[in-house]
Every structure is written in structure tokens, then in C-alpha cells.
Design a protein around this motif. Structure first.
Motif, PDB file in Angstrom:
ATOM      1  N   CYS A  84       0.823  -1.213   0.000  1.00 18.65           N
ATOM      2  CA  CYS A  84       0.000   0.000   0.000  1.00 18.65           C
ATOM      3  C   CYS A  84       0.858   1.263   0.000  1.00 18.65           C
ATOM      4  O   CYS A  84       0.414   2.327  -0.436  1.00 18.65           O
ATOM      5  CB  CYS A  84      -0.949   0.007   1.201  1.00 18.65           C
ATOM      6  N   ASP A 128       1.391   1.517  -3.676  1.00 12.69           N
ATOM      7  CA  ASP A 128       0.131   1.829  -4.377  1.00 12.69           C
ATOM      8  C   ASP A 128      -1.004   1.895  -3.354  1.00 12.69           C
ATOM      9  O   ASP A 128      -1.581   0.872  -2.983  1.00 12.69           O
ATOM     10  CB  ASP A 128      -0.160   0.759  -5.427  1.00 12.69           C
ATOM     11  N   PRO A 129      -1.354   3.099  -2.886  1.00 15.27           N
ATOM     12  CA  PRO A 129      -2.407   3.238  -1.861  1.00 15.27           C
ATOM     13  C   PRO A 129      -3.772   2.736  -2.310  1.00 15.27           C
ATOM     14  O   PRO A 129      -4.655   2.503  -1.475  1.00 15.27           O
ATOM     15  CB  PRO A 129      -2.441   4.750  -1.594  1.00 15.27           C
ATOM     16  N   THR A 130      -3.959   2.536  -3.610  1.00 18.92           N
ATOM     17  CA  THR A 130      -5.266   2.072  -4.104  1.00 18.92           C
ATOM     18  C   THR A 130      -5.385   0.550  -4.095  1.00 18.92           C
ATOM     19  O   THR A 130      -6.454   0.023  -4.422  1.00 18.92           O
ATOM     20  CB  THR A 130      -5.509   2.572  -5.542  1.00 18.92           C
ATOM     21  N   GLU A 150      -6.230  -3.051  -3.191  1.00 14.89           N
ATOM     22  CA  GLU A 150      -7.244  -3.635  -2.320  1.00 14.89           C
ATOM     23  C   GLU A 150      -6.780  -4.996  -1.817  1.00 14.89           C
ATOM     24  O   GLU A 150      -6.060  -5.722  -2.510  1.00 14.89           O
ATOM     25  CB  GLU A 150      -8.572  -3.784  -3.073  1.00 14.89           C
ATOM     26  N   TRP A 156      -0.737  -7.166 -10.642  1.00 14.40           N
ATOM     27  CA  TRP A 156      -0.423  -5.919  -9.923  1.00 14.40           C
ATOM     28  C   TRP A 156       1.086  -5.756  -9.747  1.00 14.40           C
ATOM     29  O   TRP A 156       1.619  -4.638  -9.898  1.00 14.40           O
ATOM     30  CB  TRP A 156      -1.109  -5.914  -8.552  1.00 14.40           C
ATOM     31  N   SER A 177       2.698  -2.451 -11.098  1.00 15.89           N
ATOM     32  CA  SER A 177       3.228  -1.526 -10.087  1.00 15.89           C
ATOM     33  C   SER A 177       4.709  -1.236 -10.291  1.00 15.89           C
ATOM     34  O   SER A 177       5.267  -0.332  -9.653  1.00 15.89           O
ATOM     35  CB  SER A 177       3.019  -2.108  -8.686  1.00 15.89           C
TER      36      SER A 177
END
Length: 535
Positions: free
Chosen positions: A351, A354-356, A358, A371, A375
Motif C-alpha cells: 500500500c 500503491d495506496p489504491t 485492495e 499488480w 506496479s
């Protein structure tokens, strides 16, 4: 560049100067050895009886008080006579009298040698002594005019003539190259270093006592293994000529200790050396000391509780409280210690990138693999990117990210158990009943560094065969740390191993924490180093 070259030349000239001075001093000492022999004196005698150590003398007169007005003549503190022997670490001669300081296993003590007391012939021989020679002394204790407890020599004997002098500026020696390569010099020059190794010995002694009183049996298992197993690591290899067989230096005693559980020894442990052909660092040495212990009818939860109790109790005994200071960081060992799941640490680390992200994405193998690519993790040129490009399973991907990013998120002021490891990175651990992709395993971290690894043992022979086969395939694919297929171990499991939990504790790292030492080399008497000159 020219400035650096000039500095190297200056360093070489300085080293050459020191070497010339040392050779000159060695020659002078060798001449004294020859002179003693010509005079009929053995410079390496072995007939002196050491009856006391310096600590006994200090303890005997610990409550004695130096007189306010020093007497004109030496006054014995008691009728007791003492016989000590040790290395000269200070030598101050004033013609007919000499003060020396002796070091032995009990510490250090000043000795006063007077010609008219020991006799002219003995004093003449004694005057050929120098710092780092060994002498034997018999006499009585007294206080000097400055109030220092001292032994008055009534007899003095030169026991060993040191031909090589102590290094330049040896008192409080700081040069790490000399300290690690010549530990025998370091131990004399820095008494606090010897204290570190005494504390390390006390730590191991307390661990043995803790396990012995809980009905564990100490055993010894082979160091030479014909099959690679017990942990994921690159091995050292050798060859046995008589058997004409290749062998590995053991990377872990695990599979042999669990064979003993099968054989009916329900609680066993071993303290010994393991060998791993891997890199050097402040926390890694090619050979290191491990405690491994196994307990039938126990789970990894039981071992976490046992680890808390054992480590806390030995810290309290050595330090006097359940707290240590490590490199400026205070660590509170008060029980219980927190538990954190691998997946939680990995998710928090991802996170930050990448804070988005899930949680559902991370828990799904295909989506998380995508991802990692999107990323940029797979494109990184560091160890993380390289490792991620090599792995093919979701569990191993989580393991790599935890190793490289998750560990950094661990608390420094408290020990913590990291739990719920992926089965893909734990080939010998029992799967969790609630989630077969995870195992009943923990790793203990203190001050951010891994200290122990433990788990409920896999005792299903079919599952074990399948996992060994997967290790073989990974080894064939280029993984040099993967295990080999151990058929005899699988056969042992077919005879039945009771529910068991096992744990390994790195004693070198534990000693680093207890003794507040920054490098593993500081708790190994003879650490491995590159050859002098870096070749």
C-alpha cells in the motif's frame, strides 16, 4: 584519483615502517630468549603452581580500607600468602623496584617486585621480562601509598617469554582488522571483549538448564549429510574418500532430530554449528551456532509461549530485568509478545507503493501477479525485482515481498512473532486446518532482526513426499537453495511421528542482542573474513 593514489602510497609506507619496527623488537626479544638460555634459564618453564587467581585476592580484601596515613614500610593486610600467574600488561621499572600489572582469568592486579625481597639473581632474570610475558608470583597483599591493592612479590618466576611484542597502541585496541583476525590480541587488549564471550557462554548455559529441567534430551546429530535438507540454503560440499561419496556440511539438523521423535525421544535439542555457503554481513557468517529443539504433542503456539518464557528468563538473569538496550534502542521483553500475519505486513508494504491496492487483489493469485507487474515491482533491478521475476507461485511471491519490504515494518521496541506463512515457503511445516495455503509457523523478530523460526511439524508422509518432489523440481529449475528428496526421512514418517512442534534459534544473533554488539563478528571468537589484502 591522484589524491587517493597518494593516500595509498602513504598508508603502505606507514605499514612498512611499523613492520620494520616490529621486526626490530622481535629480534631484541629473541636475543633475550637466547641470553636466558645461555644463563641456564628456561624461558618456557612449566613448573610453577598457580594456587589463586587475582579475583580471589580482590574478594578477600574487598572490605579492607587503605590507611589514611601510609606507613613507612610495607604492611601486609593479613598473614595469607598467594600464588598467582598471568600476563604482564603493564611494566614500570625504577631500578631496584618494579611495578607490573598482571592479567589472568580473574581480572587484573598490580604486583610490586623489589630486588632486596626476591633476591638479586631472581630480580636479574625478572628484569628481562617485558609486556605480554607471563610470570608467576608468590607473596602477600598490601596497599600502596596511593591506596591500590597490590601483591608484594616474595618470589617471582619468568614463565613464558613472548617473542612478538603487543601491537602498537594495543591498550584499548580499536582496529577491527587486527581485532577480528588476531582475537588473541583483542582479548588481552580489550577486557570488555572477553566479558562479551563470558556472557555468551552464560546465555548458552542458561538455555541448556532451561531445557534440561523441562525433560528435553540433548543429542548430537551428523554434521556431514549425504542428502541436502532441513532448510532452504546453499550448502558447502565435500567428498569422503573412503566411501567415495559426496557430502554436504549440514545446513540444519532438523530432519535427524525429527527422526529421533519418531524413535521415541519426545523432547530433544541440539546446540551446534550449521554451515551455509552464502554471503557475509553484520548478521551472517558462513558457520553459525543454532539451538534446535523438538517437542512431541505440542503446537507452534506452545513454542511461542516457551520462547517468550525462555528468552525473558535468561535476559532477566543476565541483565536483571526484562529489557535490553540494543544499539541505542530500548527493547521491552515483557510478555506476551504481539503476533502479526505475513499477509498483513505485505499488504501494508504494498500500500505504500500503491495506496489504491485492495486486499482482495493481493489475496488473488492472478490479480496480484498482474499488480506486481503493473506496479513496477517486477521491473526493479534490486534483489526484490530479481527474486520476484524468479518465483512462480503466489505464496513465494508473498514470501519475497515480506523478506524485502515487510520486515522493515516490524516494531523495534518489542519482540514480535510473525505468523501465517505461505505453505510454498515452508516445505516442512504443517498446513493450517483453517487454510491449506498457509502453515502453522512463526518467526521471532527482536529489534527488527530474525532470531528464531518454528512451526508445527508436517507428519503426513504423503504430503511430505509431494513437497519434497516440488523442491526437487525447483532445484532442477535453478533454485540452488531448494532441498533434495530425502527418501529415508519419508520412510521414517511412514513409521509414524506424533504431533510435534520444532524451533531453531540463532544463538549468535541472540548473543548480539544480549551483549549489545553491532556485528555477528563481535560475538564469534574467530569470524570468517576475506584473506588479508582482500585476495
Amino acid at each position: 584519483m591522484a589524491e587517493e593514489s597518494g593516500q595509498n602510497v602513504a598508508e603502505q609506507k606507514a605499514a612498512q615502517k611499523v613492520a620494520r619496527q616490529t621486526n626490530k623488537l622481535i629480534a631484541q626479544r629473541q636475543q633475550k630468549v637466547a641470553a636466558l638460555r645461555e644463563a641456564g634459564v628456561n624461558p618456557y618453564r612449566n613448573d610453577f603452581i598457580q594456587q589463586h587467581i587475582t579475583a580471589e585476592i580482590r574478594d578477600r580484601f574487598a572490605e579492607a580500607i587503605p590507611p589514611e596515613e601510609p606507613p613507612a614500610e610495607v604492611q601486609p593486610l593479613a598473614e595469607d600468602r598467594f600464588s598467582i600467574a598471568g600476563r604482564i600488561i603493564e611494566f614500570r621499572s625504577f631500578g631496584k623496584v618494579t611495578f607490573v600489572k598482571l592479567a589472568d582469568r580473574g581480572g587484573r592486579l598490580q604486583v610490586f617486585v623489589k630486588r632486596e625481597v626476591v633476591g638479586e639473581d631472581a630480580y636479574k632474570i625478572f628484569k628481562k621480562a617485558e609486556p605480554w610475558d607471563f610470570v608467576g608470583v608468590e607473596g602477600f597483599a598490601f596497599f600502596t601509598k596511593t591506596g591500590e591493592l597490590t601483591l608484594m612479590a616474595e618470589r617471582v618466576v619468568l614463565l613464558t617469554k613472548a617473542v612478538r611484542p603487543p601491537p602498537e597502541k594495543w591498550s584499548g585496541l580499536k582496529d577491527q582488522e587486527t581485532r577480528y583476525r588476531q582475537r588473541y590480541v583483542d582479548l588481552v587488549a580489550n577486557p570488555e571483549v572477553a566479558d562479551v564471550f563470558r556472557q555468551r557462554s552464560a546465555m548458552i548455559r542458561l538455555i541448556r538448564r532451561y531445557l534440561d529441567t523441562r525433560d528435553f534430551l540433548e543429542v548430537e546429530t551428523p554434521i556431514l549429510h549425504s542428502t541436502l535438507g532441513g532448510a532452504a540454503a546453499r550448502p558447502f560440499q565435500t567428498h569422503h574418500n573412503a566411501l567415495d561419496m559426496p557430502f554436504y556440511m549440514r545446513i540444519a539438523p532438523e530432519l535427524y532430530l525429527k527422526r529421533l521423535i519418531v524413535g521415541g525421544f519426545e523432547r530433544v535439542y541440539e546446540i551446534g554449528r550449521n554451515f551455509r555457503n552464502e554471503g557475509l554481513s553484520r548478521f551472517h557468517n558462513p558457520e553459525f551456532t543454532m539451538l534446535e529443539f523438538y517437542m512431541a504433542y505440542a503446537t507452534y503456539e506452545d513454542l511461542m509461549a516457551l520462547s517468550e518464557e525462555m528468552i525473558t528468563s535468561l535476559v532477566e538473569e543476565i541483565r536483571g530485568e526484562a529489557r535490553i538496550e540494543y544499539q541505542g534502542q530500548s527493547v521491552d521483553l515483557t510478555r506476551p509478545w504481539p503476533r502479526i500475519a505475513v499477509s498483513d505486513l505485505v499488504f501494508d508494504a504494498c500500500c505504500e507503493i500503491d495506496p489504491t491496492l485492495e486486499r482482495e487483489t493481493m489475496d488473488n493469485e492472478e490479480r496480484f501477479a498482474a499488480w506486481c507487474d503493473s506496479s513496477g515491482l517486477l521491473k526493479r533491478e534490486d534483489l526484490l525485482g530479481e527474486s520476484l521475476r524468479r518465483v512462480g507461485s503466489h505464496g513465494k511471491r508473498l514470501g519475497v515481498i515480506f523478506d524485502q519490504l515487510g520486515e522493515e515494518r516490524l516494531p523495534m521496541d518489542r519482540p514480535v512473532f510473525v505468523v501465517d506463512y505461505p505453505a510454498a515457503v515452508s516445505p516442512l511445516a504443517r498446513r493450517k486446518d483453517s487454510d491449506s495455503t498457509l502453515v502453522d509457523r512463526f518467526e521471532l523478530f527482536i529489534a527488527g532482526k530474525e532470531i528464531a523460526n518454528g512451526f508445527s511439524e508436517l507428519n503426513d508422509p504423503a504430503d511430505q513426499r509431494e513437497r519434497f518432489q516440488r523442491q526437487v523440481e525447483e532445484r532442477q529449475a535453478g533454485d540452488e537453495e531448494a532441498m533434495e528428496y530425502d527418501e529415508d526421512y519419508c520412510r521414517a514418517l511412514e513409521h509414524g511421528m506424533p504431533p510435534t512442534a520444532g524451533e531453531g534459534i540463532g544463538l549468535d544473533r541472540l548473543a548480539m542482542l544480549l551483549c549489545d554488539q553491532p556485528s555477528i563478528r563481535d560475538v564469534l571468537l574467530f569470524p570468517h573474513m576475506r584473506s588479508a589484502g582482500g585476495k
